[in-house]
Scaffold this motif. Structure first.
Motif, PDB file in Angstrom:
ATOM      1  N   PRO A   1       3.569  18.895   0.005  1.00  0.00           N
ATOM      2  CA  PRO A   1       2.847  18.616   1.250  1.00  0.00           C
ATOM      3  C   PRO A   1       1.462  18.048   1.019  1.00  0.00           C
ATOM      4  CG  PRO A   1       3.914  20.765   1.347  1.00  0.00           C
ATOM      5  CD  PRO A   1       4.042  20.291  -0.063  1.00  0.00           C
ATOM      6  N   ILE A   2       0.792  18.531  -0.028  1.00  0.00           N
ATOM      7  CA  ILE A   2      -0.551  18.022  -0.331  1.00  0.00           C
ATOM      8  C   ILE A   2      -0.466  16.594  -0.847  1.00  0.00           C
ATOM      9  CG2 ILE A   2      -2.630  18.402  -1.690  1.00  0.00           C
ATOM     10  CD1 ILE A   2      -1.856  21.366  -1.822  1.00  0.00           C
ATOM     11  N   ALA A   3       0.480  16.356  -1.793  1.00  0.00           N
ATOM     12  CA  ALA A   3       0.576  15.034  -2.418  1.00  0.00           C
ATOM     13  C   ALA A   3       1.029  13.977  -1.418  1.00  0.00           C
ATOM     14  CB  ALA A   3       1.540  15.098  -3.602  1.00  0.00           C
ATOM     15  N   TYR A   4       2.159  14.241  -0.732  1.00  0.00           N
ATOM     16  CA  TYR A   4       2.679  13.249   0.202  1.00  0.00           C
ATOM     17  C   TYR A   4       1.839  13.168   1.471  1.00  0.00           C
ATOM     18  CZ  TYR A   4       6.844  12.848  -2.678  1.00  0.00           C
ATOM     19  OH  TYR A   4       7.702  12.623  -3.714  1.00  0.00           O
TER      20      TYR A   4
ATOM     21  N   HIS B   1       0.838  -1.209   0.000  1.00  0.00           N
ATOM     22  CA  HIS B   1       0.000   0.000   0.000  1.00  0.00           C
ATOM     23  C   HIS B   1       0.870   1.256   0.000  1.00  0.00           C
ATOM     24  CE1 HIS B   1      -3.520   2.476   0.876  1.00  0.00           C
ATOM     25  NE2 HIS B   1      -2.814   3.071   1.821  1.00  0.00           N
ATOM     26  N   ALA B   2       1.949   1.264   0.799  1.00  0.00           N
ATOM     27  CA  ALA B   2       2.825   2.432   0.856  1.00  0.00           C
ATOM     28  C   ALA B   2       3.533   2.655  -0.481  1.00  0.00           C
ATOM     29  CB  ALA B   2       3.856   2.264   1.975  1.00  0.00           C
ATOM     30  N   LEU B   3       3.978   1.583  -1.130  1.00  0.00           N
ATOM     31  CA  LEU B   3       4.626   1.719  -2.432  1.00  0.00           C
ATOM     32  C   LEU B   3       3.676   2.328  -3.459  1.00  0.00           C
ATOM     33  CD1 LEU B   3       6.655  -1.613  -2.699  1.00  0.00           C
ATOM     34  CD2 LEU B   3       7.602   0.696  -2.675  1.00  0.00           C
ATOM     35  N   ARG B   4       2.454   1.833  -3.481  1.00  0.00           N
ATOM     36  CA  ARG B   4       1.479   2.369  -4.451  1.00  0.00           C
ATOM     37  C   ARG B   4       1.140   3.824  -4.149  1.00  0.00           C
ATOM     38  NH1 ARG B   4      -2.606  -2.927  -4.936  1.00  0.00           N
ATOM     39  NH2 ARG B   4      -1.095  -4.250  -6.045  1.00  0.00           N
ATOM     40  N   LYS B   5       0.971   4.155  -2.894  1.00  0.00           N
ATOM     41  CA  LYS B   5       0.662   5.538  -2.536  1.00  0.00           C
ATOM     42  C   LYS B   5       1.837   6.458  -2.826  1.00  0.00           C
ATOM     43  CE  LYS B   5      -3.550   5.306  -0.882  1.00  0.00           C
ATOM     44  NZ  LYS B   5      -4.650   6.113  -1.449  1.00  0.00           N
ATOM     45  N   TYR B   6       3.060   5.960  -2.616  1.00  0.00           N
ATOM     46  CA  TYR B   6       4.239   6.780  -2.888  1.00  0.00           C
ATOM     47  C   TYR B   6       4.326   7.124  -4.371  1.00  0.00           C
ATOM     48  CZ  TYR B   6       9.177   8.015  -3.374  1.00  0.00           C
ATOM     49  OH  TYR B   6      10.351   8.653  -3.678  1.00  0.00           O
ATOM     50  N   PHE B   7       4.100   6.137  -5.224  1.00  0.00           N
ATOM     51  CA  PHE B   7       4.166   6.413  -6.660  1.00  0.00           C
ATOM     52  C   PHE B   7       2.969   7.238  -7.121  1.00  0.00           C
ATOM     53  CE2 PHE B   7       7.344   3.113  -6.529  1.00  0.00           C
ATOM     54  CZ  PHE B   7       8.250   3.537  -7.483  1.00  0.00           C
ATOM     55  N   LEU B   8       1.851   7.159  -6.421  1.00  0.00           N
ATOM     56  CA  LEU B   8       0.749   8.077  -6.715  1.00  0.00           C
ATOM     57  C   LEU B   8       1.152   9.508  -6.388  1.00  0.00           C
ATOM     58  CD1 LEU B   8      -2.166   8.707  -7.481  1.00  0.00           C
ATOM     59  CD2 LEU B   8      -2.841   8.141  -5.132  1.00  0.00           C
ATOM     60  N   GLY B   9       1.831   9.696  -5.240  1.00  0.00           N
ATOM     61  CA  GLY B   9       2.327  11.027  -4.898  1.00  0.00           C
ATOM     62  C   GLY B   9       3.349  11.526  -5.907  1.00  0.00           C
ATOM     63  N   LEU B  10       4.260  10.649  -6.346  1.00  0.00           N
ATOM     64  CA  LEU B  10       5.223  11.033  -7.376  1.00  0.00           C
ATOM     65  C   LEU B  10       4.519  11.414  -8.673  1.00  0.00           C
ATOM     66  CD1 LEU B  10       8.150   8.453  -7.041  1.00  0.00           C
ATOM     67  CD2 LEU B  10       8.159  10.863  -6.409  1.00  0.00           C
ATOM     68  N   THR B  11       3.430  10.729  -8.999  1.00  0.00           N
ATOM     69  CA  THR B  11       2.685  11.063 -10.212  1.00  0.00           C
ATOM     70  C   THR B  11       2.097  12.465 -10.127  1.00  0.00           C
ATOM     71  OG1 THR B  11       2.148   8.725 -10.550  1.00  0.00           O
ATOM     72  CG2 THR B  11       0.783  10.345 -11.687  1.00  0.00           C
ATOM     73  N   ILE B  12       1.533  12.804  -8.982  1.00  0.00           N
ATOM     74  CA  ILE B  12       0.960  14.147  -8.811  1.00  0.00           C
ATOM     75  C   ILE B  12       2.041  15.214  -8.926  1.00  0.00           C
ATOM     76  CG2 ILE B  12      -0.239  15.667  -7.188  1.00  0.00           C
ATOM     77  CD1 ILE B  12      -1.578  13.151  -6.042  1.00  0.00           C
ATOM     78  N   VAL B  13       3.165  14.994  -8.238  1.00  0.00           N
ATOM     79  CA  VAL B  13       4.270  15.957  -8.299  1.00  0.00           C
ATOM     80  C   VAL B  13       4.839  16.032  -9.711  1.00  0.00           C
ATOM     81  CG1 VAL B  13       6.581  16.477  -7.431  1.00  0.00           C
ATOM     82  CG2 VAL B  13       4.822  15.666  -5.857  1.00  0.00           C
ATOM     83  N   GLY B  14       4.969  14.879 -10.387  1.00  0.00           N
ATOM     84  CA  GLY B  14       5.497  14.863 -11.744  1.00  0.00           C
ATOM     85  C   GLY B  14       4.609  15.608 -12.722  1.00  0.00           C
ATOM     86  N   LEU B  15       3.295  15.457 -12.595  1.00  0.00           N
ATOM     87  CA  LEU B  15       2.379  16.200 -13.460  1.00  0.00           C
ATOM     88  C   LEU B  15       2.533  17.703 -13.256  1.00  0.00           C
ATOM     89  CD1 LEU B  15      -0.840  14.012 -13.185  1.00  0.00           C
ATOM     90  CD2 LEU B  15       0.565  14.337 -15.217  1.00  0.00           C
ATOM     91  N   PHE B  16       2.676  18.120 -12.012  1.00  0.00           N
ATOM     92  CA  PHE B  16       2.864  19.544 -11.735  1.00  0.00           C
ATOM     93  C   PHE B  16       4.165  20.057 -12.336  1.00  0.00           C
ATOM     94  CE2 PHE B  16       4.735  22.833  -9.023  1.00  0.00           C
ATOM     95  CZ  PHE B  16       3.758  23.810  -9.104  1.00  0.00           C
ATOM     96  N   ASN B  17       5.267  19.330 -12.114  1.00  0.00           N
ATOM     97  CA  ASN B  17       6.564  19.752 -12.663  1.00  0.00           C
ATOM     98  C   ASN B  17       6.540  19.809 -14.186  1.00  0.00           C
ATOM     99  OD1 ASN B  17       7.527  19.847 -10.069  1.00  0.00           O
ATOM    100  ND2 ASN B  17       8.638  17.919 -10.186  1.00  0.00           N
TER     101      ASN B  17
END
Length: 349
Positions: A280-283, A190-206
């Protein structure tokens, strides 16, 4: 305190031994770890397809095909971008060489062509040897990459296909009750999937910020820049620098030095101050861990364990937090709610 100190020493000895062992078997350990991470994240897609009555081997093949197409597409985009700007890059390099030559001749008063020719003739044999070694090293490196990719693809496919069976086998052999082991393994996935979801949100923003900056400055291949920036965000720290160099090179080749440095500033802002608005929002929503903790853990584990630490440090810390919380909740005794029909509890004198 003495017992706790010896336990800490024992933990560190186990970690050092594990790192040494992984270094010795890195040829298979690195693909295994990479495949496990990909399977943990991509397993959600296989589970979804399996729920749609698609057999797991077929679902694993579909996910592997999709990942392969994405990887090949990114490589083609990057190589196509560099090839299309080859003329501009050559012109920029020629201009840079001319500036260096003028600086050497005019400012340092070095104008002896004969000495320069003699130095070149003397260096040619050495250059040939260095180039030969470089070519051989490149071939060895390419072979290592192909071996790594082949092992990773093989391991990932079988983990995607048989992940649930392997998970149940691991839970039965973890040396703890299966319910407790299921909490541990479930929280890690669950943590791995949530972490990559957070990376996806940050990556889309960048990617949006960098692509907008490239569009305003007139840098070519805005779509390629956006895709490369987005996908590079899945490799913490290193990916941002790699994508930044790619964008800087394109801007330098097409628009010149001033635009290239402005584009470098945009990349820095996207991956630095502006990213702190989104992180902060994503993670916070995905990992439930403070972004500062994520940053420190990512850097520290990267220094200790390399690329594996960069990718796994933050999600494992998040998994540890959730495992501790879930185990406490599972161990807490359940208090039955009062029965209204039984009336008020008797008073104790």
């Amino acid at each position: 305190m003495g017992v706790a100190a010896w336990m800490i020493v024992g933990i560190f000895l186990v970690i050092i031994g594990a790192v040494w062992l992984l270094g010795k078997i890195s040829t298979i350990a690195e693909p295994l770890i990479t495949g496990a991470v990909i399977a943990a994240v991509g397993g959600a897609g296989v589970d979804y397809l399996h729920g749609r009555r698609l057999p797991r081997p077929v679902g694993a093949g579909v996910i592997m095909l999709a990942l392969s197409l994405v990887a090949v597409g990114v490589v083609l985009l990057v190589l196509g971008g560099i090839t299309s700007q080859a003329t501009h890059i050559d012109a920029s390099m020629t201009h840079a060489v001319d500036k260096v030559k003028d600086w050497v001749q005019n400012d340092l008063n070095i104008s002896s062509a004969q000495d320069a020719a003699a130095d070149v003739k003397k260096a040619v044999p050495e250059i040939g040897t260095v180039l030969l070694k470089g070519v051989l090293g490149g071939i060895e490196g390419l072979k290592s990459i192909l071996v790594f990719l082949g092992f990773t693809a093989f391991i990932t496919f079988f983990l995607l296909m048989d992940g649930p069976k392997m998970g149940r086998w691991i839970e039965r052999h973890m040396g703890m009750p299966e319910a407790t082991a299921r909490i541990v393994t479930g929280d890690i996935v669950h943590a791995l999937r949530k972490y990559f979801l957070g990376l996806t949100i940050v990556g889309l923003f960048n990617a949006a910020v960098v692509a907008l900056g490239a569009l305003i400055l007139g840098v070519p291949l805005v779509g390629t820049i956006a895709v490369v920036t987005f996908l590079a965000s899945y490799v913490p720290i290193v990916g941002a620098w790699t994508a930044g160099f790619f964008v800087f090179a394109l801007a330098l080749a097409d628009q010149g030095t001033s635009t290239a440095f402005i584009m470098a500033l945009v990349v820095f802002l996207a991956n630095g101050p502006l990213q702190q608005i989104v992180q902060p929002i994503a993670y916070g929503a995905t990992l439930e861990v403070n972004p500062l903790v994520v940053f420190v853990v990512t850097i520290g584990s990267g220094l200790l364990f390399g690329m594996v630490g960069l990718v796994l440090g933050a999600p494992l810390v998040s998994a540890g937090v959730h495992i501790s919380k879930d185990l406490r909740e599972a161990a807490a005794p359940e208090v039955a709610p009062p029965d209204p029909a039984a009336g008020p509890a008797p008073e104790v004198a």
